[in-house]
Design an enzyme around this catalytic site. Structure first.
Site: not given
Ligand code: NDP
Length: 254
Positions: A144, A157
């Protein structure tokens, strides 16, 4: 095999049922990889599989809580059993709890660290043997901008995303001799469920990001696909332990 062809390869994308993970899964599938997505929500999992199959991909989903060691072990085993091999692991699952550091409970800290950082270690550890057995592999960590900067309202985070870059370097050094490359992608601000919640909570965040990003816009999940395909493909075989911002120039501007 051409530089970016992933035919015959198998990818496991944690958190691949939505947001950035699904954008990456789509990119890998479009270049020929079979894809297993992992997440907790069965409805999102099913929807993601349907969308990947529409691209003609071999796609499956596995339900698991990756904040638990057993969940990480189970998804790697399932991907390898279902497809008969595992070549690519994208450690993308992530969460955030936005609060000032002084208000953070230990439980909240652990939830974020376990989901974002410990799961990446556990999934990578479980994947190692499978990759070694097929002669190599690719692990992609999702960092990130907080791998570079600290956010006042996201202490756990920021710590998890700083840690994930160092974890990538350690694994890259340990496993280079097994032909396993480990790199991180550092997304800028991307429009997903996670950041929609953030924008609802933090006043002015949407506009601040837009103003500071040289590209002049928020990113989209599909903006991450190119870097992920590159780091999953033969094209990046001599690249390991790096962290690549995909941020519309956000980190470049002082
Ligand atoms: P979303 O909330 O859209 O997606 C998060 C994903 O992680 C979902 O598919 C969710 O699936 C899964 N997830 C979360 N917790 C768990 C768990 N305990 N077990 C299994 N699966 C889990 O967020 P983003 O797409 O934005 O984020 C994806 C990655 O990118 C993350 O690591 C985030 O930190 C990173 N990121 C995002 C940025 C942004 O601007 N959006 C910027 C920089 C990094 P489910 O709910 O079905 O469990």
């Amino acid at each position: 095999m051409t530089l970016f062809d992933l035919s015959g390869r198998v990818a496991l994308v944690t958190g691949g049922n939505g947001g950035i993970g699904l954008g990456i899964a789509r990119g890998l599938a479009a270049h020929g990889a079979g894809v297993m997505v992992a997440g907790r929500d069965p409805a999102k999992n099913a929807e993601a599989v349907a969308r990947l199959r529409q691209l003609g991909a071999r796609a499956h989903a596995v339900e698991a809580d990756l904040a638990q060691e057993a969940g990480c072990e189970a998804i790697v085993a399932r991907a390898s059993e279902t497809f008969g091999r595992l070549d690519i692991l994208v450690n993308n699952a992530g969460t955030n709890i936005r609060k000032q550091p002084q208000d953070y409970t230990l439980e909240e800290w652990r939830t974020v660290i376990d989901t974002n950082l410990t799961s990446a270690f556990l999934c990578s550890r479980a994947a190692y043997r499978h990759m070694r057995d097929v002669g190599g592999g690719k692990i992609i960590m999702i960092g990130s901008m907080t791998s570079l900067f600290g956010l006042p309202f996201a202490p756990a985070y920021s710590a998890s995303k700083g840690g994930i870059v160092q974890l990538a370097k350690a694994l890259a050094s340990a496993w280079a001799a097994d032909n396993i490359q480990v790199n991180a992608i550092l997304p800028g601000w991307i429009d997903t469920e996670l950041t929609r919640r953030g924008r609802a909570q933090i006043q002015g965040l949407h506009e601040r990001v837009e103003a500071r990003t040289p590209a002049g816009r928020w990113g989209l999940p599909d903006d991450l696909a190119g870097a992920a395909v590159f780091l999953a493909a033969r094209a990046s075989d001599f690249i390991t332990g790096t962290a690549l911002p995909v941020d519309g120039g956000y980190a470049a501007q002082g």
